[in-house]
Design a protein around this motif. Structure first.
Motif, PDB file in Angstrom:
ATOM      1  N   LYS A 181     -16.016  12.376   2.134  1.00 58.26           N
ATOM      2  CA  LYS A 181     -15.550  11.162   2.810  1.00 58.26           C
ATOM      3  C   LYS A 181     -15.079  10.124   1.786  1.00 58.26           C
ATOM      4  O   LYS A 181     -15.443   8.963   1.829  1.00 58.26           O
ATOM      5  N   LEU A 182     -14.239  10.603   0.884  1.00 62.20           N
ATOM      6  CA  LEU A 182     -13.713   9.741  -0.181  1.00 62.20           C
ATOM      7  C   LEU A 182     -12.651   8.805   0.369  1.00 62.20           C
ATOM      8  O   LEU A 182     -11.789   9.215   1.157  1.00 62.20           O
ATOM      9  N   ASN A 183     -12.715   7.550  -0.048  1.00 65.29           N
ATOM     10  CA  ASN A 183     -11.727   6.540   0.342  1.00 65.29           C
ATOM     11  C   ASN A 183     -11.126   5.913  -0.916  1.00 65.29           C
ATOM     12  O   ASN A 183     -11.854   5.501  -1.818  1.00 65.29           O
ATOM     13  N   LEU A 184      -9.805   5.870  -0.961  1.00 63.79           N
ATOM     14  CA  LEU A 184      -9.111   5.280  -2.103  1.00 63.79           C
ATOM     15  C   LEU A 184      -7.751   4.787  -1.654  1.00 63.79           C
ATOM     16  O   LEU A 184      -7.015   5.515  -0.991  1.00 63.79           O
ATOM     17  N   THR A 185      -7.433   3.542  -1.993  1.00 60.05           N
ATOM     18  CA  THR A 185      -6.122   2.972  -1.692  1.00 60.05           C
ATOM     19  C   THR A 185      -5.371   2.717  -2.990  1.00 60.05           C
ATOM     20  O   THR A 185      -5.911   2.112  -3.926  1.00 60.05           O
ATOM     21  N   ILE A 186      -4.134   3.197  -3.063  1.00 60.86           N
ATOM     22  CA  ILE A 186      -3.287   3.046  -4.247  1.00 60.86           C
ATOM     23  C   ILE A 186      -2.105   2.179  -3.862  1.00 60.86           C
ATOM     24  O   ILE A 186      -1.358   2.505  -2.929  1.00 60.86           O
ATOM     25  N   ASN A 187      -1.941   1.071  -4.553  1.00 66.36           N
ATOM     26  CA  ASN A 187      -0.836   0.161  -4.278  1.00 66.36           C
ATOM     27  C   ASN A 187       0.341   0.450  -5.203  1.00 66.36           C
ATOM     28  O   ASN A 187       0.166   0.956  -6.316  1.00 66.36           O
ATOM     29  N   ALA A 188       1.533   0.140  -4.717  1.00 67.42           N
ATOM     30  CA  ALA A 188       2.727   0.338  -5.534  1.00 67.42           C
ATOM     31  C   ALA A 188       2.590  -0.428  -6.844  1.00 67.42           C
ATOM     32  O   ALA A 188       2.233  -1.604  -6.852  1.00 67.42           O
ATOM     33  N   GLY A 189       2.851   0.252  -7.947  1.00 69.91           N
ATOM     34  CA  GLY A 189       2.753  -0.369  -9.256  1.00 69.91           C
ATOM     35  C   GLY A 189       1.404  -0.239  -9.920  1.00 69.91           C
ATOM     36  O   GLY A 189       1.245  -0.622 -11.090  1.00 69.91           O
ATOM     37  N   ASP A 190       0.412   0.290  -9.215  1.00 69.76           N
ATOM     38  CA  ASP A 190      -0.902   0.502  -9.819  1.00 69.76           C
ATOM     39  C   ASP A 190      -0.835   1.536 -10.936  1.00 69.76           C
ATOM     40  O   ASP A 190      -0.106   2.522 -10.843  1.00 69.76           O
ATOM     41  N   PHE A 191      -1.615   1.307 -11.975  1.00 65.67           N
ATOM     42  CA  PHE A 191      -1.896   2.319 -12.995  1.00 65.67           C
ATOM     43  C   PHE A 191      -3.414   2.429 -13.035  1.00 65.67           C
ATOM     44  O   PHE A 191      -4.112   1.572 -13.573  1.00 65.67           O
ATOM     45  N   ILE A 192      -3.927   3.500 -12.437  1.00 66.71           N
ATOM     46  CA  ILE A 192      -5.357   3.679 -12.267  1.00 66.71           C
ATOM     47  C   ILE A 192      -5.865   4.740 -13.229  1.00 66.71           C
ATOM     48  O   ILE A 192      -5.407   5.887 -13.204  1.00 66.71           O
ATOM     49  N   THR A 193      -6.801   4.361 -14.093  1.00 65.38           N
ATOM     50  CA  THR A 193      -7.462   5.346 -14.940  1.00 65.38           C
ATOM     51  C   THR A 193      -8.721   5.823 -14.216  1.00 65.38           C
ATOM     52  O   THR A 193      -9.406   5.047 -13.552  1.00 65.38           O
ATOM     53  N   ILE A 194      -9.009   7.121 -14.342  1.00 61.40           N
ATOM     54  CA  ILE A 194     -10.084   7.741 -13.570  1.00 61.40           C
ATOM     55  C   ILE A 194     -11.076   8.426 -14.497  1.00 61.40           C
ATOM     56  O   ILE A 194     -10.702   9.261 -15.323  1.00 61.40           O
ATOM     57  N   LEU A 195     -12.335   8.046 -14.352  1.00 65.92           N
ATOM     58  CA  LEU A 195     -13.422   8.639 -15.118  1.00 65.92           C
ATOM     59  C   LEU A 195     -14.370   9.375 -14.183  1.00 65.92           C
ATOM     60  O   LEU A 195     -14.491   9.042 -13.011  1.00 65.92           O
ATOM     61  N   GLY A 196     -15.072  10.357 -14.736  1.00 66.45           N
ATOM     62  CA  GLY A 196     -16.076  11.085 -13.972  1.00 66.45           C
ATOM     63  C   GLY A 196     -16.556  12.267 -14.776  1.00 66.45           C
ATOM     64  O   GLY A 196     -15.818  12.812 -15.614  1.00 66.45           O
ATOM     65  N   THR A 197     -17.780  12.682 -14.552  1.00 66.32           N
ATOM     66  CA  THR A 197     -18.314  13.827 -15.271  1.00 66.32           C
ATOM     67  C   THR A 197     -17.673  15.107 -14.760  1.00 66.32           C
ATOM     68  O   THR A 197     -16.991  15.116 -13.727  1.00 66.32           O
ATOM     69  N   ASN A 198     -17.888  16.205 -15.463  1.00 63.51           N
ATOM     70  CA  ASN A 198     -17.393  17.500 -15.003  1.00 63.51           C
ATOM     71  C   ASN A 198     -17.993  17.826 -13.635  1.00 63.51           C
ATOM     72  O   ASN A 198     -19.202  17.687 -13.435  1.00 63.51           O
TER      73      ASN A 198
ATOM     74  N   GLU B  47       0.851  -1.184   0.000  1.00 63.75           N
ATOM     75  CA  GLU B  47       0.000   0.000   0.000  1.00 63.75           C
ATOM     76  C   GLU B  47       0.889   1.238   0.000  1.00 63.75           C
ATOM     77  O   GLU B  47       1.627   1.473   0.947  1.00 63.75           O
ATOM     78  N   LEU B  48       0.797   2.017  -1.057  1.00 57.95           N
ATOM     79  CA  LEU B  48       1.661   3.187  -1.205  1.00 57.95           C
ATOM     80  C   LEU B  48       0.988   4.448  -0.677  1.00 57.95           C
ATOM     81  O   LEU B  48       1.552   5.179   0.148  1.00 57.95           O
ATOM     82  N   LEU B  49      -0.203   4.729  -1.156  1.00 58.48           N
ATOM     83  CA  LEU B  49      -0.919   5.948  -0.778  1.00 58.48           C
ATOM     84  C   LEU B  49      -2.375   5.606  -0.525  1.00 58.48           C
ATOM     85  O   LEU B  49      -2.976   4.824  -1.272  1.00 58.48           O
ATOM     86  N   SER B  50      -2.942   6.175   0.520  1.00 56.22           N
ATOM     87  CA  SER B  50      -4.367   5.958   0.770  1.00 56.22           C
ATOM     88  C   SER B  50      -5.017   7.232   1.271  1.00 56.22           C
ATOM     89  O   SER B  50      -4.413   8.009   2.016  1.00 56.22           O
TER      90      SER B  50
ATOM     91  N   GLN C  74      -7.605  11.724   6.233  1.00 52.71           N
ATOM     92  CA  GLN C  74      -6.162  11.503   6.180  1.00 52.71           C
ATOM     93  C   GLN C  74      -5.699  11.190   4.759  1.00 52.71           C
ATOM     94  O   GLN C  74      -6.413  10.552   3.981  1.00 52.71           O
ATOM     95  N   VAL C  75      -4.487  11.648   4.450  1.00 50.58           N
ATOM     96  CA  VAL C  75      -3.777  11.251   3.240  1.00 50.58           C
ATOM     97  C   VAL C  75      -2.498  10.568   3.723  1.00 50.58           C
ATOM     98  O   VAL C  75      -1.613  11.218   4.279  1.00 50.58           O
ATOM     99  N   LEU C  76      -2.423   9.266   3.526  1.00 59.08           N
ATOM    100  CA  LEU C  76      -1.331   8.486   4.101  1.00 59.08           C
ATOM    101  C   LEU C  76      -0.368   8.011   3.020  1.00 59.08           C
ATOM    102  O   LEU C  76      -0.778   7.352   2.053  1.00 59.08           O
ATOM    103  N   LEU C  77       0.899   8.354   3.170  1.00 62.27           N
ATOM    104  CA  LEU C  77       1.965   7.853   2.298  1.00 62.27           C
ATOM    105  C   LEU C  77       2.755   6.837   3.096  1.00 62.27           C
ATOM    106  O   LEU C  77       3.427   7.185   4.069  1.00 62.27           O
ATOM    107  N   ARG C  78       2.629   5.576   2.693  1.00 67.90           N
ATOM    108  CA  ARG C  78       3.257   4.461   3.432  1.00 67.90           C
ATOM    109  C   ARG C  78       2.946   4.553   4.938  1.00 67.90           C
ATOM    110  O   ARG C  78       3.814   4.371   5.780  1.00 67.90           O
TER     111      ARG C  78
ATOM    112  N   ILE D 176     -16.056   7.734  -4.566  1.00 66.32           N
ATOM    113  CA  ILE D 176     -15.712   6.658  -5.488  1.00 66.32           C
ATOM    114  C   ILE D 176     -16.948   5.802  -5.687  1.00 66.32           C
ATOM    115  O   ILE D 176     -17.436   5.161  -4.753  1.00 66.32           O
ATOM    116  N   GLU D 177     -17.466   5.784  -6.905  1.00 72.16           N
ATOM    117  CA  GLU D 177     -18.669   5.007  -7.192  1.00 72.16           C
ATOM    118  C   GLU D 177     -18.339   3.601  -7.679  1.00 72.16           C
ATOM    119  O   GLU D 177     -19.167   2.696  -7.539  1.00 72.16           O
TER     120      GLU D 177
END
Length: 258
Positions: free
Chosen positions: A29-46, A6-9, A67-71, A232-233
């Motif tokens: 109250k957005l929650n998102l976990t980004i793991n090392a090596g992830d390539f995440i494409t993000i969609l959403g309306t304006n 887990e790199l960033l959450s 919180q924004v957590l780096l490692r 995040i839907e």
């Protein structure tokens, strides 16, 4: 089974902005976990919160709460400069991310010192020229012939290619691509996306990419995230992405976002 690092959450992140009369929440109250090596494409309306999400990750905006957590370390109050040592960003506008009066070589030299206390040391320019020329040649758009050209005189495609090269030069822990091909013609956009994938794979980068192109969202990356109304839907993994089509995404947008 390999355990992902887990790199960033982002945990219960709320970001509110003052619209003149009151605070209006953009991220809710957005929650998102980004793991090392992830390539995440993000969609959403304006207005869904995509750019606010990037600004929060980059340190341009600080969460109202959450919180924004780096490692595991909370960096929510770090500013943009403090995060430059591990994060790089390419914007939609080719004019952003480069210094227009500095040459291509000078911009690249500046990028080698990202996140450091630095002054531009032109005496090191000559010894780096061969390296810079070789890197620029990989772009396939003639950028290597413009090392002494002020960046403001480049074409939009060349300037955006330079922005990408500068952003990935020091292999940041996190790369944010903020619709970085949107202002380019289709051919130039495709060429830049191909090079983007090469840089990500070569340097084993962790990347988040905002896009309005459904084809790119489906084609690239190992995850697809959909943002709506500051939350995040949907968060599709690689297997789920393989079963997705443009039509299914359109249906999702009609049902959930429309």
């Amino acid at each position: 089974m390999t355990t992902k690092e887990e790199l960033l959450s982002l945990k219960d992140v709320v970001v509110s902005v003052n619209n003149g009369n009151e605070l209006r929440p953009i991220l809710k109250k957005l929650n998102l976990t980004i793991n090392a090596g992830d390539f995440i494409t993000i969609l959403g309306t304006n207005g869904a919160g995509k750019t606010t999400l990037f600004n929060t990750i980059a340190g341009n905006l600080h969460p109202t709460s959450g919180q924004v957590l780096l490692r595991g370390q909370n960096i929510a109050q770090q500013n943009e400069e403090q995060r430059a040592s591990f994060l790089a960003r390419v914007f939609q506008d080719p004019k952003m991310g480069t210094a227009p009066r500095m040459t291509v070589a000078e911009n690249l030299l500046l990028a080698t010192q990202r996140g450091q206390r630095r002054g531009l040391r032109l005496r090191k320019l000559r010894q780096n020229r061969d390296r810079f020329r070789e890197m620029c040649a990989e772009m396939g758009n003639g950028l290597e012939n413009h090392l002494d050209t002020p960046t403001g005189n480049l074409s939009g495609g060349q300037r955006q290619a330079l922005s990408l090269l500068m952003a990935t030069l020091t292999s940041p822990d996190i790369l944010l691509l903020d619709e970085h091909t949107a202002a380019l013609d289709p051919k130039t956009s495709e060429q830049l996306m191909q090079y983007t994938m090469e840089r990500i794979n070569q340097n084993h980068l962790t990347c988040l990419m905002i896009t309005h192109h459904l084809e790119d969202a489906l084609k690239y990356g190992n995850r697809l995230v959909v943002i709506d109304d500051g939350r995040i839907e949907a968060d599709y993994d690689a297997k789920q992405k393989q079963t997705m089509t443009r039509e299914k995404l359109y249906d999702f947008f009609d049902e959930t976002i429309g």
